[in-house]
Each structure stands twice: as structure tokens, then as C-alpha cells.
Design an enzyme around this catalytic site. Structure first.
Site, PDB file in Angstrom:
ATOM      1  N   GLY A 219       0.792  -1.222   0.000  1.00  0.00           N
ATOM      2  CA  GLY A 219       0.000   0.000   0.000  1.00  0.00           C
ATOM      3  C   GLY A 219       0.823   1.270   0.000  1.00  0.00           C
ATOM      4  N   ILE A 220       0.369   2.243   0.770  1.00  0.00           N
ATOM      5  CA  ILE A 220       1.033   3.542   0.850  1.00  0.00           C
ATOM      6  C   ILE A 220       2.458   3.396   1.364  1.00  0.00           C
ATOM      7  CG2 ILE A 220       1.018   5.775   2.053  1.00  0.00           C
ATOM      8  CD1 ILE A 220      -2.074   5.590   1.958  1.00  0.00           C
TER       9      ILE A 220
ATOM     10  N   ASP B 188       6.584  -6.500  14.788  1.00  0.00           N
ATOM     11  CA  ASP B 188       5.242  -6.086  15.200  1.00  0.00           C
ATOM     12  C   ASP B 188       5.412  -4.806  16.014  1.00  0.00           C
ATOM     13  OD1 ASP B 188       2.769  -5.641  16.376  1.00  0.00           O
ATOM     14  OD2 ASP B 188       2.557  -7.676  17.163  1.00  0.00           O
TER      15      ASP B 188
ATOM     16  N   ASN C  93       4.229   4.244   9.631  1.00  0.00           N
ATOM     17  CA  ASN C  93       3.094   4.144   8.714  1.00  0.00           C
ATOM     18  C   ASN C  93       2.157   2.986   9.055  1.00  0.00           C
ATOM     19  OD1 ASN C  93       1.709   4.401   5.975  1.00  0.00           O
ATOM     20  ND2 ASN C  93       2.616   2.362   5.854  1.00  0.00           N
TER      21      ASN C  93
ATOM     22  N   TYR D 118     -10.797   3.039  14.229  1.00  0.00           N
ATOM     23  CA  TYR D 118      -9.623   3.333  13.392  1.00  0.00           C
ATOM     24  C   TYR D 118      -9.411   4.835  13.325  1.00  0.00           C
ATOM     25  CZ  TYR D 118      -6.692   3.646   9.205  1.00  0.00           C
ATOM     26  OH  TYR D 118      -5.693   3.936   8.321  1.00  0.00           O
TER      27      TYR D 118
ATOM     28  N   LYS E 184      -6.063   6.898  14.533  1.00  0.00           N
ATOM     29  CA  LYS E 184      -5.273   7.628  13.545  1.00  0.00           C
ATOM     30  C   LYS E 184      -5.271   9.128  13.862  1.00  0.00           C
ATOM     31  CE  LYS E 184      -3.319   4.843  10.727  1.00  0.00           C
ATOM     32  NZ  LYS E 184      -1.863   4.807  10.706  1.00  0.00           N
TER      33      LYS E 184
END
Length: 171
Positions: free
Chosen positions: A21-22, A67, A94, A165, A169
Site C-alpha cells: 500500500g502507501i 510487530d 506508517n 480506526y 489515527k
């Protein structure tokens, strides 16, 4: 000739969640600019694929299974990354996860704590260890570095079934 908007030759960047992903996009852009890359990810298959893709840019790549929710793994991972690469100039926190719960009303405390531990504690542990390394380098006359925490649009705009989430974030 490849256009390089900036040259990061001799620098090393660590990207958590950099195996897809990003995160992989950021790692790849940094590699294209000449930076050595450290990727922390927990999925062996994605780690291997990211390693192959990043090595194609001709830079040194070090992939670790870390992790970020586990403070001990982050501390040890940073030590190994510095030993392997010689330095870390940029740390990009990230990595992030959501919950498998289909509804905010159905998320369990255990699921929520897992999201918190990756999305908040993981950022803290990762950036703290990066800062420790950079401070140590600075005392030896090699100052500088960047610490980057990646959020999400969810951090400023809530999304249905994603409140947990968004909250982590935003933090």
C-alpha cells in the site's frame, strides 16, 4: 536518465508497514531517490515481495518482521536495522490496522486494544527509538533526521463502521 527531484544517496529510511500500500509506495519513492530502505512488516509473503521490488532500484534493502505493537520487537528491530544499515536518517511510522468488526457496536475490547496498540503505541515506540538513534548520532557530530507519523483521512473525517480506526489515527 531518470529524473530525481531530490537525491538521498547515502541516507537510510525505515518504513513501518512498508511492505504494501502507501508504505510500499513511500519506500519505493525513497529508493528511487537513492536511499537505503528498511521495511518493517509482519506478513512474510508481502515482506519478500517488497524486498524484491525495492532491490530492483539498486539500493541496499533490509526487511524485518517487526510487530510495532510490541515494544521489545521495536527496540530490537531498531538496533538490528542500525547495525545492518549503519544509520537511520528517516523513520516513517506508517503501519496501521483496522478491526474485523463489521460495526462500531460490535467491536470487542480486545479488538479495540489491538487497533490502539498498533496505531498509537506502535507509532510512539517506533518514533521514540528512531529519535534515540538520531540523538546518539548527533552527539558524535552527525546531526539530523526526520520522524514522520502517517495518519489517514479518517483522522479528520470519520467513516461509518470505522470509528475505532479514525480515533487511533487522529491520535
Amino acid at each position: 536518465m531518470t529524473y530525481k527531484p531530490f537525491d538521498l544517496t547515502g541516507k537510510v529510511a525505515l518504513v513501518t508497514g512498508g511492505n504494501g500500500g502507501i508504505g510500499l509506495g513511500m519506500a519505493e519513492a525513497l529508493a528511487q531517490a537513492g536511499a537505503g530502505i528498511v521495511v518493517w512488516g509482519t506478513n512474510d509473503g508481502k515482506n519478500k515481495a517488497a524486498e524484491e521490488r525495492l532491490r530492483a532500484h539498486g539500493v541496499k534493502v533490509f526487511i524485518q518482521k517487526v510487530d510495532v505493537a510490541d515494544e521489545g520487537q521495536v527496540v530490537e528491530g531498531m538496533k538490528k536495522a542500525v547495525a545492518q544499515m549503519g544509520r537511520i536518517d528517516t523513520v516513517i511510522a506508517n503501519a496501521g490496522i483496522g478491526s474485523p468488526a463489521r460495526s462500531f457496536l460490535d467491536i470487542t475490547a480486545e479488538q479495540y486494544r489491538k487497533v490502539l496498540s498498533v496505531n498509537e503505541d506502535g507509532v510512539f515506540f517506533t518514533l521514540r527509538e528512531g529519535a534515540r538513534h538520531m540523538r546518539e548520532r548527533a552527539t558524535k557530530g552527525d546531526a539530523g533526521g526526520s520522524l514522520v507519523g502517517v495518519a489517514s483521512l479518517a483522522a479528520i473525517e470519520g467513516a461509518a463502521r470505522n470509528q475505532h480506526y479514525a480515533a487511533t489515527k487522529g491520535a
